[in-house]
Enzyme design. Structure first.
Site, PDB file in Angstrom:
ATOM      1  N   CYS A  11      18.326  67.233  11.419  1.00  0.00           N
ATOM      2  CA  CYS A  11      18.570  65.809  11.684  1.00  0.00           C
ATOM      3  C   CYS A  11      18.911  65.629  13.164  1.00  0.00           C
ATOM      4  O   CYS A  11      19.976  66.065  13.612  1.00  0.00           O
ATOM      5  CB  CYS A  11      19.709  65.332  10.780  1.00  0.00           C
ATOM      6  SG  CYS A  11      20.272  63.667  11.131  1.00  0.00           S
ATOM      7  N   CYS A  51      21.821  63.198  13.863  1.00  0.00           N
ATOM      8  CA  CYS A  51      23.123  63.787  13.558  1.00  0.00           C
ATOM      9  C   CYS A  51      23.536  64.794  14.626  1.00  0.00           C
ATOM     10  O   CYS A  51      24.664  64.787  15.094  1.00  0.00           O
ATOM     11  CB  CYS A  51      23.078  64.522  12.214  1.00  0.00           C
ATOM     12  SG  CYS A  51      22.310  63.594  10.889  1.00  0.00           S
ATOM     13  N   ASP A  52      22.621  65.682  15.008  1.00  0.00           N
ATOM     14  CA  ASP A  52      23.029  66.848  15.799  1.00  0.00           C
ATOM     15  C   ASP A  52      22.453  66.899  17.208  1.00  0.00           C
ATOM     16  O   ASP A  52      22.861  67.752  18.005  1.00  0.00           O
ATOM     17  CB  ASP A  52      22.640  68.132  15.037  1.00  0.00           C
ATOM     18  CG  ASP A  52      23.325  68.175  13.673  1.00  0.00           C
ATOM     19  OD1 ASP A  52      24.463  67.692  13.589  1.00  0.00           O
ATOM     20  OD2 ASP A  52      22.720  68.666  12.707  1.00  0.00           O
TER      21      ASP A  52
HETATM   22  C1  LIG Z   1      22.013  69.990   7.376  1.00  0.00           C
HETATM   23  C2  LIG Z   1      22.240  68.506   7.328  1.00  0.00           C
HETATM   24  C3  LIG Z   1      23.047  67.904   8.284  1.00  0.00           C
HETATM   25  C4  LIG Z   1      23.290  66.537   8.248  1.00  0.00           C
HETATM   26  N1  LIG Z   1      24.109  65.978   9.191  1.00  0.00           N
HETATM   27  C5  LIG Z   1      24.391  64.662   9.140  1.00  0.00           C
HETATM   28  C6  LIG Z   1      25.268  64.063  10.092  1.00  0.00           C
HETATM   29  O1  LIG Z   1      25.792  64.718  10.989  1.00  0.00           O
HETATM   30  N2  LIG Z   1      25.499  62.730   9.982  1.00  0.00           N
HETATM   31  C7  LIG Z   1      24.921  61.944   9.009  1.00  0.00           C
HETATM   32  O2  LIG Z   1      25.191  60.744   8.947  1.00  0.00           O
HETATM   33  N3  LIG Z   1      24.077  62.496   8.096  1.00  0.00           N
HETATM   34  C8  LIG Z   1      23.805  63.819   8.146  1.00  0.00           C
HETATM   35  N4  LIG Z   1      22.930  64.381   7.235  1.00  0.00           N
HETATM   36  C9  LIG Z   1      22.288  63.504   6.243  1.00  0.00           C
HETATM   37  C10 LIG Z   1      23.274  63.140   5.107  1.00  0.00           C
HETATM   38  O3  LIG Z   1      23.894  64.312   4.608  1.00  0.00           O
HETATM   39  C11 LIG Z   1      22.555  62.393   4.025  1.00  0.00           C
HETATM   40  O4  LIG Z   1      21.930  61.256   4.581  1.00  0.00           O
HETATM   41  C12 LIG Z   1      23.515  61.923   2.914  1.00  0.00           C
HETATM   42  O5  LIG Z   1      24.215  63.010   2.352  1.00  0.00           O
HETATM   43  C13 LIG Z   1      22.740  61.190   1.825  1.00  0.00           C
HETATM   44  O6  LIG Z   1      23.599  60.866   0.807  1.00  0.00           O
HETATM   45  P1  LIG Z   1      23.053  60.581  -0.683  1.00  0.00           P
HETATM   46  O7  LIG Z   1      24.259  60.357  -1.513  1.00  0.00           O
HETATM   47  O8  LIG Z   1      22.008  59.538  -0.626  1.00  0.00           O
HETATM   48  O9  LIG Z   1      22.295  61.903  -1.119  1.00  0.00           O
HETATM   49  P2  LIG Z   1      22.762  63.438  -1.164  1.00  0.00           P
HETATM   50  O10 LIG Z   1      23.843  63.699  -0.191  1.00  0.00           O
HETATM   51  O11 LIG Z   1      21.502  64.210  -1.066  1.00  0.00           O
HETATM   52  O12 LIG Z   1      23.378  63.591  -2.628  1.00  0.00           O
HETATM   53  C14 LIG Z   1      22.549  63.552  -3.762  1.00  0.00           C
HETATM   54  C15 LIG Z   1      23.208  64.375  -4.861  1.00  0.00           C
HETATM   55  O13 LIG Z   1      22.441  64.242  -6.042  1.00  0.00           O
HETATM   56  C16 LIG Z   1      22.413  65.499  -6.723  1.00  0.00           C
HETATM   57  N5  LIG Z   1      21.233  65.535  -7.593  1.00  0.00           N
HETATM   58  C17 LIG Z   1      19.925  65.603  -7.222  1.00  0.00           C
HETATM   59  N6  LIG Z   1      19.126  65.569  -8.314  1.00  0.00           N
HETATM   60  C18 LIG Z   1      19.951  65.472  -9.387  1.00  0.00           C
HETATM   61  C19 LIG Z   1      19.731  65.390 -10.801  1.00  0.00           C
HETATM   62  N7  LIG Z   1      18.485  65.376 -11.330  1.00  0.00           N
HETATM   63  N8  LIG Z   1      20.820  65.314 -11.622  1.00  0.00           N
HETATM   64  C20 LIG Z   1      22.085  65.309 -11.106  1.00  0.00           C
HETATM   65  N9  LIG Z   1      22.335  65.396  -9.777  1.00  0.00           N
HETATM   66  C21 LIG Z   1      21.290  65.453  -8.938  1.00  0.00           C
HETATM   67  C22 LIG Z   1      22.329  66.510  -5.593  1.00  0.00           C
HETATM   68  O14 LIG Z   1      22.799  67.790  -6.019  1.00  0.00           O
HETATM   69  C23 LIG Z   1      23.245  65.870  -4.538  1.00  0.00           C
HETATM   70  O15 LIG Z   1      24.571  66.323  -4.646  1.00  0.00           O
HETATM   71  C24 LIG Z   1      22.691  65.741   7.238  1.00  0.00           C
HETATM   72  C25 LIG Z   1      21.888  66.347   6.249  1.00  0.00           C
HETATM   73  C26 LIG Z   1      21.671  67.712   6.291  1.00  0.00           C
HETATM   74  C27 LIG Z   1      20.815  68.365   5.222  1.00  0.00           C
END
Ligand SMILES: Cc1cc2nc3c(=O)[nH]c(=O)nc-3n(C[C@H](O)[C@H](O)[C@H](O)COP(=O)(O)OP(=O)(O)OC[C@H]3O[C@@H](n4cnc5c(N)ncnc54)[C@H](O)[C@@H]3O)c2cc1C
Length: 413
Positions: free
Chosen positions: A221, A224-225
């Site tokens: 990202c 982010c970084d």
């Molecule tokens: C390495 C990395 C670094 C990042 N750094 C930043 C940063 O510095 N700043 C920033 O703003 N964003 C950052 N991001 C992006 C940020 O983490 C995401 O945008 C954010 O977490 C999205 O939130 P979400 O709740 O939509 O999804 P997610 O965080 O992806 O959560 C979805 C959850 O659903 C669960 N899940 C999936 N399928 C199923 C299923 N069938 N049944 C039950 N559970 C399920 C998963 O296990 C997961 O825990 C980063 C992402 C990564 C990968």
């Protein structure tokens, strides 16, 4: 990370050892790994614990107890994870316990809406696995992913959200106002509304060193970084639109961007391609197959690559590598749900469902709410949603907005 309380005895060739390690990894539970092929004391411990048998994996816990080749369900129970729900019916079931899901849950639960979150891995989602987040509002010095997810969880629990872990939602189906989710243990729960907050996964290269330097030089990202690399050199890996766009974005911080493209051309749109080709800070290396990441003291310093035409090895000495080879939404379980997905599998919501002002039959005369899917009563928020911005703050914001729309929906059913 705290001192591991679990030792996993196994061998590199054993699939059940990989399964147990993966389960612990997904739930972010630290463990010691002992390969009994290399460690004779470890082998003796296994043989002693299993009454003369060399049974692996054998897991030893701090309380002195042992589990021999446990199923994931047995392991979840031992770790005190709640894997079955208290009831069969809820006002709202939230699929996914990341920032979007947990924020929505605390909003709805606080208003007295009976809410259950189903999470297959660690609560906190992708954010939980992130070393340091610098752009989450309210944390002037940044925050570790672990701390942020701990706080989100504590806040959701304070308002009485029921949290299931180690359960994946495998299927969703609806009849009339009722929506049902089927979890990986075969249980079925119903609700008057569902929020899809299952996020997405950055595609990985799957090469040596990638996991080791995740967040410590290997990133997915740029927003982010990228700012960590002010005045330095970075590499971008990928050859499509996002790799090209993110290369341009990174030139705001990095002095030099090496764009490593596996093929012989950029697959980005013409305008972006021209901008990248003309940019003085970007150097494109075509036919460059990245093979590994190397570093020392938890810091990346070298990308190992090979010229796919000449076969020659080339090292790129950079402290930061950004991998942009695509993003996969976690939507496989929506196959028979009736929820409309876009061509890449992300969930389509709100205005994007309406074409040429035509009414959508399942909504009667009205339009879906902004975060509502093609199935009335099923909503989506965060990274899983088409056109979302893939950031923690926006995922949490969408979670809050979806919660308020769900409240409106529940007033109508
Ligand atoms: C390495 C990395 C670094 C990042 N750094 C930043 C940063 O510095 N700043 C920033 O703003 N964003 C950052 N991001 C992006 C940020 O983490 C995401 O945008 C954010 O977490 C999205 O939130 P979400 O709740 O939509 O999804 P997610 O965080 O992806 O959560 C979805 C959850 O659903 C669960 N899940 C999936 N399928 C199923 C299923 N069938 N049944 C039950 N559970 C399920 C998963 O296990 C997961 O825990 C980063 C992402 C990564 C990968």
């Amino acid at each position: 990370m705290s001192e591991p309380q679990i030792t996993v005895y196994g061998a590199f060739w054993c699939p059940d050892c990989h399964r147990s390690k993966q389960f612990l990894g997904e739930h972010q539970i630290p463990y010691h790994w002992v390969d009994i092929e290399d460690d004779k004391t470890g082998e003796q411990i296994v043989i002693h614990a299993n009454k003369g048998k060399r049974r692996i994996p054998t897991l030893a816990f701090a309380d002195g107890s042992i589990l021999s080749n446990p199923s994931n369900t047995e392991l979840a129970a031992k770790l005190g994870l709640k894997t079955t729900a208290d009831r069969h019916h809820y006002d709202l079931i939230i699929a996914g316990g990341g920032p979007a899901g947990l924020t929505a849950a605390l909003y709805t639960s606080r208003e007295g809406i009976d809410t259950m979150v189903v999470e297959k891995a660690a609560l906190g989602g992708q954010a939980a696995a992130t070393m340091h987040l610098d752009n989450v509002p309210g944390f002037p010095d940044g925050v570790s992913g672990k701390e942020l997810s701990g706080r989100l969880r504590a806040q959701a629990e304070r308002f009485g959200v029921e949290l299931l872990q180690a359960q994946q939602i495998d299927r969703i189906h609806s009849h009339g106002n009722y929506h049902c989710v089927v979890t990986s243990d075969g249980s079925e729960y119903s609700a008057l509304a569902i929020l899809l907050a299952t996020g997405s996964r950055y595609r990985r290269l799957g090469i040596p060193g990638e996991e080791d330097y995740l967040g410590a030089g290997v990133h997915f990202c740029a927003t982010c970084d990228g700012p960590f690399y002010k005045g330095r050199s970075v590499a971008v890996i990928g050859g499509g639109n996002s790799a090209a766009e993110e290369s341009l974005f990174l030139t705001r911080f990095a002095d030099r961007v090496s764009l490593l493209v596996r093929g012989s051309e950029l697959k980005a749109s013409q305008i972006i391609r021209e901008k990248v080709l003309d940019h003085p800070q970007i150097k494109i290396h075509f036919n460059t197959e990245v093979e590994g990441f190397r570093g020392a003291e938890s810091k990346l310093h070298t990308i190992q690559a090979r010229d796919s035409l000449s076969g020659e090895s080339t090292d790129f000495e950079v402290p930061g590598a950004f991998v942009f080879i695509g993003l996969d939404p976690n939507t496989a379980f929506l196959g028979s749900s009736g929820v409309l997905l876009d061509s890449q599998g992300f969930v389509v919501t709100g205005h994007s469902l309406v074409h040429d002002g035509e009414a959508i039959p399942q909504f009667g005369g009205s339009e879906p709410r902004i975060l509502e899917t093609s199935v009335p009563g099923i909503f989506a928020a965060g990274d899983v949603r088409a056109d979302s911005t893939k950031q923690v703050a926006s995922a949490a914001g969408e979670g809050a907005a979806a919660a308020l729309m769900i409240r409106d929906h529940l007033n109508t059913v």
